[in-house]
Design an enzyme around this catalytic site. Structure first.
Site, PDB file in Angstrom:
ATOM      1  N   GLU A 285      -0.125  -1.233   5.886  1.00  0.00           N
ATOM      2  CA  GLU A 285       0.966  -0.662   6.657  1.00  0.00           C
ATOM      3  C   GLU A 285       0.795   0.828   6.860  1.00  0.00           C
ATOM      4  O   GLU A 285       1.026   1.349   7.939  1.00  0.00           O
ATOM      5  CB  GLU A 285       2.303  -0.927   5.944  1.00  0.00           C
TER       6      GLU A 285
ATOM      7  N   ASP B  54       0.849  -1.202   0.000  1.00  0.00           N
ATOM      8  CA  ASP B  54       0.000   0.000   0.000  1.00  0.00           C
ATOM      9  C   ASP B  54       0.885   1.252   0.000  1.00  0.00           C
ATOM     10  O   ASP B  54       2.065   1.193   0.331  1.00  0.00           O
ATOM     11  CB  ASP B  54      -0.965   0.007   1.191  1.00  0.00           C
TER      12      ASP B  54
HETATM   13 ZN    ZN Z   1       6.922   2.271   3.979  1.00  0.00          ZN
END
Ligand code: ZN
Length: 316
Positions: free
Chosen positions: A72, A7
Site C-alpha cells: 500500500e 506495510d
Molecule cells: Zn495507511
C-alpha cells in the site's frame, strides 16, 4: 469488507526516535512504534472485531471479509488491492460496503471519517518546434513561443466549480524545460509536466480531452504521456455512512465530520467497483513521523467501534 495494509513507511533517522521504531513500546498512555497509527492498530482491531462478531452472531446476514495487503505504502501499488479487485471482477463478485481502518481522525477517535478522495491525473507534455539560430527567425519554429499561450490558457481554465463535497478541480504545471543553455539558439523542443487534483464534478477522460483540445487549438505539434494514479470517488450518505456515524455516536459519544481530504489510500481501488467506502480509524497526527504512536484508549476503543459498525449493518 474490512481493508488494511501491513506495510509501513521507513522509520527515518533511528537516532531521532525516543524508542526503537520496530520495538513496540508503551509509555505515557501511548503505544509507540512505526505503524502504530498507520495502521497495525487498525489491522489488529478489525481482526478482533470480526472474531467477536462471528462468535456473537453466527447467523448474521451476508458475508464478512478481511483484506490485508502488504503493497500500500510503496509508489507502485502493483500487487496489492489492485490485483484483488481484478480477481473479484473476474469472478463477478461484488463488495457492498468497505471499511478501511486508516488513521482518519483529527483530534480524537471518530471525529472525522473520510468518505471520498480527489483524483490525481498527470501529464508529461512535449511540444516540438524547429531548432536554429536566433538571428534567422524565419528558419526556426520556437516551441517556447508556441507553447506559452497554450500553457497560460491551461493555467487559467476553470475546469469545474467543485461541488458540496469537493473544492474545484485544480491543475498545476509542475515542471517546464526548454533551451540549450546558449543565448543564440532557439530550442527544438519544450517539455512540461502538470498534475490535476480533480473532484467528482470532472472525470479523467474529459480532462484529458479538454487539455488536448486546447493544445490543438493553439496549433501545437505535441505529444502527451498521461498517468492516472487515482480515480476520484465519493461515498454518498447511504447505508454505510449512516451505520458508521451511528456506531461512532454509540461508542465514542460524538458525531463525526465527513471529509474528503488527505492522501490516497487503497480505498481508491475498491470504490470504482461500486462499493460504499468509508475510512475510519485512529488520530493521524503522528503517521509517517518520528515517534509514531496511538493512544492506548483509542487502541482499546477501536475494536469495539468496528464491531458496532458491523452490528449495525448485518447483525440481524
Ligand atoms: Zn495507511
Amino acid at each position: 469488507m474490512f481493508l488494511g495494509h501491513t506495510d509501513v513507511v521507513p522509520p527515518g533517522p533511528l537516532e531521532q526516535w525516543t524508542s526503537a521504531p520496530f520495538e513496540p513500546t508503551i509509555r505515557d498512555g501511548r503505544l509507540y512504534g512505526r505503524g502504530a497509527a498507520d495502521m497495525k492498530s487498525g489491522d489488529a482491531a478489525m481482526t478482533l472485531a470480526l472474531e467477536r462478531f462471528v462468535t456473537a452472531y453466527p447467523d448474521h446476514r451476508g458475508t464478512v471479509a478481511l483484506l490485508l495487503t502488504s503493497d500500500e505504502e510503496g509508489p507502485t501499488n502493483r500487487d496489492g488491492v489492485r490485483r484483488v479487485v481484478e480477481e473479484f471482477r473476474r469472478r463477478g463478485q461484488r463488495i457492498d460496503w468497505c471499511i478501511t481502518g486508516e488513521a482518519s481522525s483529527r483530534d480524537r477517535l471518530g471525529d472525522v471519517v473520510r468518505v471520498g478522495r480527489r483524483g490525481s491525473l498527470s501529464g508529461r507534455l512535449t511540444v516540438r518546434g524547429v531548432q536554429g539560430h536566433v538571428a534567422y527567425p524565419d528558419k526556426v519554429k520556437n516551441p517556447i513561443h508556441l507553447a506559452a499561450p497554450a500553457l497560460a490558457e491551461l493555467a487559467a481554465t476553470r475546469w469545474d466549480e467543485g461541488n458540496a463535497s469537493f473544492p474545484p478541480t485544480s491543475l498545476q504545471i509542475s515542471n517546464i524545460h526548454a533551451g540549450t543553455g546558449a543565448l543564440n539558439v532557439v530550442p527544438g523542443v519544450l517539455e512540461a509536466a502538470f498534475n490535476f487534483r480533480y473532484c467528482t464534478a470532472s472525470g479523467a477522460d474529459s480532462l484529458r480531452e479538454r487539455v488536448e483540445a486546447i493544445l490543438r487549438k493553439h496549433g501545437l505539434d505535441f505529444a502527451i504521456e498521461w498517468e492516472h494514479t487515482g480515480e476520484a470517488f465519493l461515498t454518498h450518505d447511504g447505508v454505510l455512512r449512516r451505520a458508521v456515524s451511528a456506531a461512532i455516536e454509540d461508542v465514542c459519544g460524538i458525531t463525526p465530520e465527513a471529509d474528503t481530504g488527505g492522501g490516497t489510500s487503497d480505498a481508491r481501488f475498491i470504490a470504482p467497483m461500486g462499493a460504499e467506502v468509508v475510512e475510519v480509524g485512529p488520530t493521524n497526527a503522528s503517521i509517517h513521523r518520528i515517534d509514531e504512536h496511538i493512544a492506548l484508549d483509542e487502541l482499546e476503543t477501536l475494536p469495539r467501534l468496528y464491531l458496532r459498525i458491523i452490528e449495525r449493518l448485518i447483525a440481524v
